[in-house]
Design an enzyme around this catalytic site. Structure first.
Site, PDB file in Angstrom:
ATOM      1  N   HIS A  47       0.830  -1.207   0.000  1.00 61.28           N
ATOM      2  CA  HIS A  47       0.000   0.000   0.000  1.00 61.28           C
ATOM      3  C   HIS A  47       0.866   1.259   0.000  1.00 61.28           C
ATOM      4  O   HIS A  47       0.597   2.211  -0.752  1.00 61.28           O
ATOM      5  CB  HIS A  47      -0.912   0.012   1.221  1.00 61.28           C
ATOM      6  CG  HIS A  47      -1.742   1.252   1.346  1.00 61.28           C
ATOM      7  ND1 HIS A  47      -2.964   1.400   0.726  1.00 61.28           N
ATOM      8  CD2 HIS A  47      -1.516   2.424   2.012  1.00 61.28           C
ATOM      9  CE1 HIS A  47      -3.460   2.596   1.005  1.00 61.28           C
ATOM     10  NE2 HIS A  47      -2.588   3.240   1.788  1.00 61.28           N
ATOM     11  N   GLU A  48       1.905   1.256   0.814  1.00 62.06           N
ATOM     12  CA  GLU A  48       2.791   2.425   0.864  1.00 62.06           C
ATOM     13  C   GLU A  48       3.556   2.584  -0.450  1.00 62.06           C
ATOM     14  O   GLU A  48       3.797   3.715  -0.892  1.00 62.06           O
ATOM     15  CB  GLU A  48       3.760   2.304   2.047  1.00 62.06           C
ATOM     16  CG  GLU A  48       3.088   2.252   3.408  1.00 62.06           C
ATOM     17  CD  GLU A  48       2.076   3.372   3.617  1.00 62.06           C
ATOM     18  OE1 GLU A  48       2.278   4.485   3.083  1.00 62.06           O
ATOM     19  OE2 GLU A  48       1.071   3.128   4.302  1.00 62.06           O
ATOM     20  N   HIS A 101       1.586   4.503  -2.922  1.00 62.42           N
ATOM     21  CA  HIS A 101       1.718   5.960  -2.847  1.00 62.42           C
ATOM     22  C   HIS A 101       2.964   6.440  -3.600  1.00 62.42           C
ATOM     23  O   HIS A 101       2.948   7.503  -4.233  1.00 62.42           O
ATOM     24  CB  HIS A 101       1.797   6.415  -1.387  1.00 62.42           C
ATOM     25  CG  HIS A 101       0.501   6.321  -0.649  1.00 62.42           C
ATOM     26  ND1 HIS A 101      -0.669   6.873  -1.134  1.00 62.42           N
ATOM     27  CD2 HIS A 101       0.183   5.735   0.538  1.00 62.42           C
ATOM     28  CE1 HIS A 101      -1.657   6.645  -0.288  1.00 62.42           C
ATOM     29  NE2 HIS A 101      -1.161   5.948   0.740  1.00 62.42           N
TER      30      HIS A 101
END
Length: 224
Positions: free
Chosen positions: A95-96, A99
């Protein structure tokens, strides 16, 4: 009745969202992935597969303090995620990285959110004082200025929603395409990502409810 609904929205929903995240994370932090890769390895693999060699992966203290720093081009993973070899760890790490991919591809909502940080931060810190001061002193203009600043903070939270959902979608796609998880592991991974997303939804709902309450109070103030 309206007070009960408001209280439920302000108090119960955030508590429920946080509880769901903790419960889901605890469960799937005990479930290993087929690749047995640590969170740090997952992040590094996805970054490299997307040509993001300039983005580093670091360990950071705390529990679920994971985040991507676009200024330093660093993905910081909490100790459990950094070293852990679980479904939860892979989901959070990916998920990071999502980004970081957004940043590299100039994702519009991420750019807009980043641009709003100074205004939203200032608004969230000072707005409540202006609003309360305006109501107590009977100064409608002061209250109105506070509501405008508070609205900016709420807008920031609303813009955060598509940013977070998009990062989760990118995470799922990358986890499967890079072979970190198999197709039959997608459902478990999605549960982790969806639980985390609910905290942002809950925060946005609470902020929006507060904004509406202030607006209605302001309208009532002007009718007096």
């Amino acid at each position: 009745m309206s007070f009960i609904i408001y209280f439920a929205l302000i108090m119960i929903i955030p508590i429920w969202a946080q509880s769901k995240v903790k419960k889901t994370y605890k469960k799937y932090s005990q479930v290993p992935t087929s690749s047995s890769m640590s969170g740090a390895e997952v992040a590094r693999k996805i970054l490299d597969d997307n040509g993001l060699y300039d983005v580093s992966v670091e360990e950071v203290r705390g529990h679920l303090t994971d985040h991507y720093d676009p200024r330093s081009k660093v993905i910081r993973l909490s100790t459990d995620i950094f070293h852990g070899r679980s479904t939860a760890g892979a989901a959070v790490a990916a998920h990071e990285v999502g980004h970081a991919i957004q940043d590299a591809q100039d994702y519009a909502f991420l750019r807009f959110r980043s641009a709003m940080v100074p205004v939203a931060s200032f608004g969230s810190n000072i707005s409540i004082f202006l609003i309360i001061g305006g109501f107590l002193l009977g100064m409608a203009q002061l209250a109105f200025v506070g509501i405008i600043f508070f609205a900016a903070a709420v807008l920031f939270q609303l813009i955060t929603l598509p940013v977070e959902f998009d990062a989760s979608n990118r995470a799922m796609s990358q986890l499967v395409s890079t072979g970190v998880i198999r197709n039959d592991e997608e459902r478990k991974t999605k549960k982790v990502l969806n639980a985390a997303a609910m905290t942002y939804v809950a925060g946005a709902l609470v902020a929006l409810a507060e904004l509406l309450r202030f607006v209605f109070m302001f309208m009532g103030m002007n009718e007096e």
